[in-house]
Design an enzyme around this catalytic site. Structure first.
Site, PDB file in Angstrom:
ATOM      1  N   GLN A  18      -5.408  -2.109   9.270  1.00  0.00           N
ATOM      2  CA  GLN A  18      -5.187  -3.315   8.737  1.00  0.00           C
ATOM      3  C   GLN A  18      -5.818  -4.844   9.431  1.00  0.00           C
ATOM      4  O   GLN A  18      -5.622  -4.765  10.558  1.00  0.00           O
ATOM      5  CB  GLN A  18      -3.592  -3.546   8.514  1.00  0.00           C
ATOM      6  CG  GLN A  18      -3.190  -4.864   7.600  1.00  0.00           C
ATOM      7  CD  GLN A  18      -3.838  -4.819   6.192  1.00  0.00           C
ATOM      8  OE1 GLN A  18      -3.579  -3.941   5.738  1.00  0.00           O
ATOM      9  NE2 GLN A  18      -4.376  -5.997   5.800  1.00  0.00           N
ATOM     10  N   LYS A  71       0.621  -1.127   0.100  1.00  0.00           N
ATOM     11  CA  LYS A  71      -0.034   0.016   0.049  1.00  0.00           C
ATOM     12  C   LYS A  71       0.899   1.324   0.088  1.00  0.00           C
ATOM     13  O   LYS A  71       0.718   2.097  -0.766  1.00  0.00           O
ATOM     14  CB  LYS A  71      -0.917  -0.125   1.344  1.00  0.00           C
ATOM     15  CG  LYS A  71      -2.125  -1.095   1.193  1.00  0.00           C
ATOM     16  CD  LYS A  71      -2.801  -1.348   2.179  1.00  0.00           C
ATOM     17  CE  LYS A  71      -3.863  -2.581   1.991  1.00  0.00           C
ATOM     18  NZ  LYS A  71      -4.440  -3.235   3.095  1.00  0.00           N
ATOM     19  N   ASP A 127     -11.381   2.305   3.332  1.00  0.00           N
ATOM     20  CA  ASP A 127     -11.503   0.755   3.076  1.00  0.00           C
ATOM     21  C   ASP A 127     -12.919   0.920   2.625  1.00  0.00           C
ATOM     22  O   ASP A 127     -13.610  -0.136   2.361  1.00  0.00           O
ATOM     23  CB  ASP A 127     -11.271   0.237   4.241  1.00  0.00           C
ATOM     24  CG  ASP A 127      -9.908  -0.730   4.077  1.00  0.00           C
ATOM     25  OD1 ASP A 127      -9.798  -0.984   2.842  1.00  0.00           O
ATOM     26  OD2 ASP A 127      -9.422  -1.067   4.941  1.00  0.00           O
TER      27      ASP A 127
END
Ligand code: NDP
Length: 284
Positions: A97, A53, A120
């Site tokens: 995460q 990322k 997200d």
């Protein structure tokens, strides 16, 4: 007949190039999109995802900050960090995460992220907006699946899409996005009695299970589009949920693992950060 490859690696590179132009335009207006990635613990797979990322941010010219916390981090500490990131003017997107170490309440952490900084698209408010057909930030993996199908001109409207897996982060939102594209959608899961009879009806088959070879060639309708979301490690090798070698001869389109959905997921994350920056700080 061999399938056309849904080349996530190539498409993701194109997406990131396109994003770089949008980021440059934002920078000219004094806005540098910023992503904060929070990693709790030392899970090796999570570490790899976080590194990828960061690399993708660099490629697109997006500012990124990685915050690594020990596995025994307390819920209150993590929540305080998220509150700070919510207030931080340099940060447009926050990503925690997953999975979090046992003992941390994932749902409460995700709900703590400001919906305006939800890189997200996992916040319950944004999930609700997706469900009710309102514009919102979309979960990256399902967004990548749709982008791959569209880039290959796979017909979606009026087609039968079968999604195997019903998680909040992949299966359910993938089904909703396919529905939004006017597919007729079936969702299968571990309690579906005869999975093969379902998958054989699919013009578009999305496998999001997390088990190698759960989808074999005989479960695929000839010429179907097969999108393999699964990531499994078998004898040290990364494979998807689909028996790729054999399925490749039956399907019309198929995505590989690695080099498929995973790459697109990261590109869509950066896309979300740029969208969030533009929405919060003014469009270029
Ligand atoms: P979850 O474990 O949350 O969900 C798996 C789903 O598969 C569940 O709905 C489960 O059903 C269903 N399932 C399990 N076994 C079977 C079976 N034998 N037949 C039919 N359905 C079954 O996983 P995620 O959705 O988070 O992830 C799925 C896969 O995708 C994983 O391999 C993950 O690593 C990968 N992934 C890849 C990403 C990428 O960027 N490429 C991003 C995110 C995930 P039930 O609900 O009944 O338990």
């Amino acid at each position: 007949m061999a399938a056309e490859l849904l080349d996530g690696k190539r498409l993701a590179e194109e997406e990131l190039d396109g994003l770089r132009d949008r980021v440059d335009a934002l920078k000219k207006r004094g806005v540098t999109p910023g992503l904060a990635v929070v990693l709790v613990g030392d899970d090796p797979a999570s570490q790899t995802y976080v590194r990828n990322k960061g690399k993708a941010c660099e490629k697109a010219g997006v500012y990124s900050r990685t915050i690594i916390l020990p596995a025994d981090t307390r819920q209150s500490h993590l929540e305080k960090l998220i509150d700070e990131l919510n207030r931080d003017p340099e940060i447009d997107g926050i990503l925690v995460q997953l999975p979090l170490p046992v003992g941390l309440d994932e749902q409460r952490i995700l709900a703590r992220i400001s919906p305006e900084k939800d890189a997200d698209g996992f916040h319950v408010l944004n999930a609700g907006k997706l469900l009710t057909g309102q514009a919102t930030v979309l979960p990256c993996t399902p967004k990548g699946v749709i982008a791959m199908l569209k880039a290959a001109n796979v017909p979606i409207e009026g087609k039968h899409a079968v999604v195997v897996g019903r998680s909040n982060i992949v299966g359910k939102p993938a089904a909703l996005l396919l529905l939004r594209e006017n597919a007729t959608v079936t969702i299968c899961h571990s309690k579906t009695p005869d999975l093969a009879s379902m998958t054989r009806q699919a013009d578009i088959l999305v496998a999001a299970v997390g088990r190698a070879n759960v989808i074999t060639a005989d479960m695929i309708k000839p010429s179907a589009a097969v999108v393999d979301v699964g990531i499994n490690r078998v004898n040290g090798r990364l494979v998807g949920d689909v028996d790729f070698e054999r399925a490749f001869k039956v399907a019309g389109w198929i995505s590989p693992v690695p080099g498929g959905v995973g790459r697109m997921t990261v590109a869509m994350l950066i896309d979300n950060v740029v969208e969030l920056a533009a929405a919060r700080r003014g469009r270029a």
